[in-house]
Design a protein around this motif. Structure first.
Motif, mmCIF file in Angstrom:
data_model
loop_
_atom_site.group_PDB
_atom_site.id
_atom_site.type_symbol
_atom_site.label_atom_id
_atom_site.label_comp_id
_atom_site.label_asym_id
_atom_site.label_seq_id
_atom_site.Cartn_x
_atom_site.Cartn_y
_atom_site.Cartn_z
ATOM 1 N N LEU A 8 32.447 60.181 -29.579
ATOM 2 C CA LEU A 8 33.532 61.257 -28.695
ATOM 3 C C LEU A 8 34.826 60.791 -29.512
ATOM 4 N N ALA A 9 35.351 59.569 -29.941
ATOM 5 C CA ALA A 9 36.493 59.342 -30.494
ATOM 6 C C ALA A 9 36.568 60.023 -31.963
ATOM 7 N N GLY A 10 35.233 60.289 -32.404
ATOM 8 C CA GLY A 10 35.236 61.077 -33.623
ATOM 9 C C GLY A 10 35.392 62.273 -33.706
ATOM 10 N N LEU A 11 35.023 63.038 -32.461
ATOM 11 C CA LEU A 11 35.041 64.169 -32.177
ATOM 12 C C LEU A 11 36.732 64.705 -31.770
ATOM 13 N N GLU A 13 39.029 63.122 -33.194
ATOM 14 C CA GLU A 13 39.628 63.077 -34.614
ATOM 15 C C GLU A 13 39.584 64.548 -35.132
ATOM 16 N N ILE A 14 38.584 65.047 -34.991
ATOM 17 C CA ILE A 14 38.476 66.551 -35.336
ATOM 18 C C ILE A 14 39.738 67.156 -34.530
ATOM 19 N N VAL A 15 39.776 67.139 -33.279
ATOM 20 C CA VAL A 15 40.624 68.174 -32.654
ATOM 21 C C VAL A 15 42.253 67.432 -32.822
ATOM 22 N N TRP A 16 42.485 66.396 -32.980
ATOM 23 C CA TRP A 16 43.964 66.057 -33.647
ATOM 24 C C TRP A 16 44.237 66.350 -35.155
ATOM 25 N N ALA A 17 43.178 66.512 -35.999
ATOM 26 C CA ALA A 17 43.518 66.886 -37.217
ATOM 27 C C ALA A 17 43.473 68.422 -37.135
ATOM 28 N N THR A 18 42.801 69.048 -36.434
ATOM 29 C CA THR A 18 42.932 70.559 -36.287
ATOM 30 C C THR A 18 44.391 70.667 -35.782
ATOM 31 N N VAL A 63 35.593 57.956 -39.183
ATOM 32 C CA VAL A 63 36.114 58.717 -40.155
ATOM 33 C C VAL A 63 35.116 59.656 -40.718
ATOM 34 N N GLY A 64 33.838 59.386 -40.794
ATOM 35 C CA GLY A 64 32.528 60.446 -41.152
ATOM 36 C C GLY A 64 32.797 61.570 -40.305
ATOM 37 N N ILE A 65 32.463 61.404 -38.933
ATOM 38 C CA ILE A 65 32.629 62.217 -38.001
ATOM 39 C C ILE A 65 33.872 63.298 -38.076
ATOM 40 N N GLY A 66 34.926 62.612 -38.266
ATOM 41 C CA GLY A 66 36.122 63.481 -38.668
ATOM 42 C C GLY A 66 36.354 64.102 -39.853
ATOM 43 N N ALA A 67 35.923 63.535 -40.748
ATOM 44 C CA ALA A 67 36.000 64.195 -41.951
ATOM 45 C C ALA A 67 34.855 65.450 -42.071
ATOM 46 N N VAL A 68 33.716 65.195 -41.786
ATOM 47 C CA VAL A 68 32.738 66.281 -41.684
ATOM 48 C C VAL A 68 33.163 67.441 -40.735
ATOM 49 N N GLY A 69 33.823 66.947 -39.698
ATOM 50 C CA GLY A 69 34.046 68.025 -38.643
ATOM 51 C C GLY A 69 35.271 68.833 -39.112
ATOM 52 N N ALA A 70 36.226 68.203 -39.524
ATOM 53 C CA ALA A 70 37.571 68.760 -40.351
ATOM 54 C C ALA A 70 36.998 69.741 -41.234
ATOM 55 N N PHE A 71 36.138 69.228 -42.135
ATOM 56 C CA PHE A 71 35.553 70.096 -43.125
ATOM 57 C C PHE A 71 34.903 71.476 -42.570
#
Length: 104
Positions: A8-11, A13-18, A63-71
């Motif tokens: 959930l924290a990784g997901l 991370e995608i939200v805040w990066a977007t 970091v991996g979840i955030g990186a791939v999700g942001a990708f």
């Protein structure tokens, strides 16, 4: 439960990066607010997960979840270029996340 919090924290991370991308350098109020709330929630859940999981595993997976999700978000929402090398890089990150999970 720690793994649930970590994912959930990784997901988040995608939200805040977007949201950061959408904030246009913090000039738009709502995306900036979503970014701040998402970032705080993401860090908080990461900290909870780290109570039970090793630092290296937790941080790498987060970091991996955030990186791939942001990708993926970059490709789907922003029309970023998809190349074989970029796909390979994302695949290697996913392989690393899976390996970290299996090693824990």
């Amino acid at each position: 439960m720690a793994w649930f919090y970590l994912v959930l924290a990784g997901l988040l991370e995608i939200v805040w990066a977007t949201a950061m991308k959408q904030s246009a350098g913090f000039t738009r109020l709502w995306p900036t607010g979503i970014m701040v709330v998402g970032m705080i929630a993401s860090f908080w859940l990461l900290a909870i997960a780290m109570r039970a999981l090793p630092l290296g595993t937790s941080y790498t997976v987060w970091v991996g979840i955030g990186a791939v999700g942001a990708f993926i978000v970059g490709i789907v929402l922003f029309g970023e270029v998809v190349t074989p090398m970029r796909l390979l890089a994302a695949g290697l990150i996913v392989a690393g996340i899976i390996t970290m999970k299996l090693a824990s």
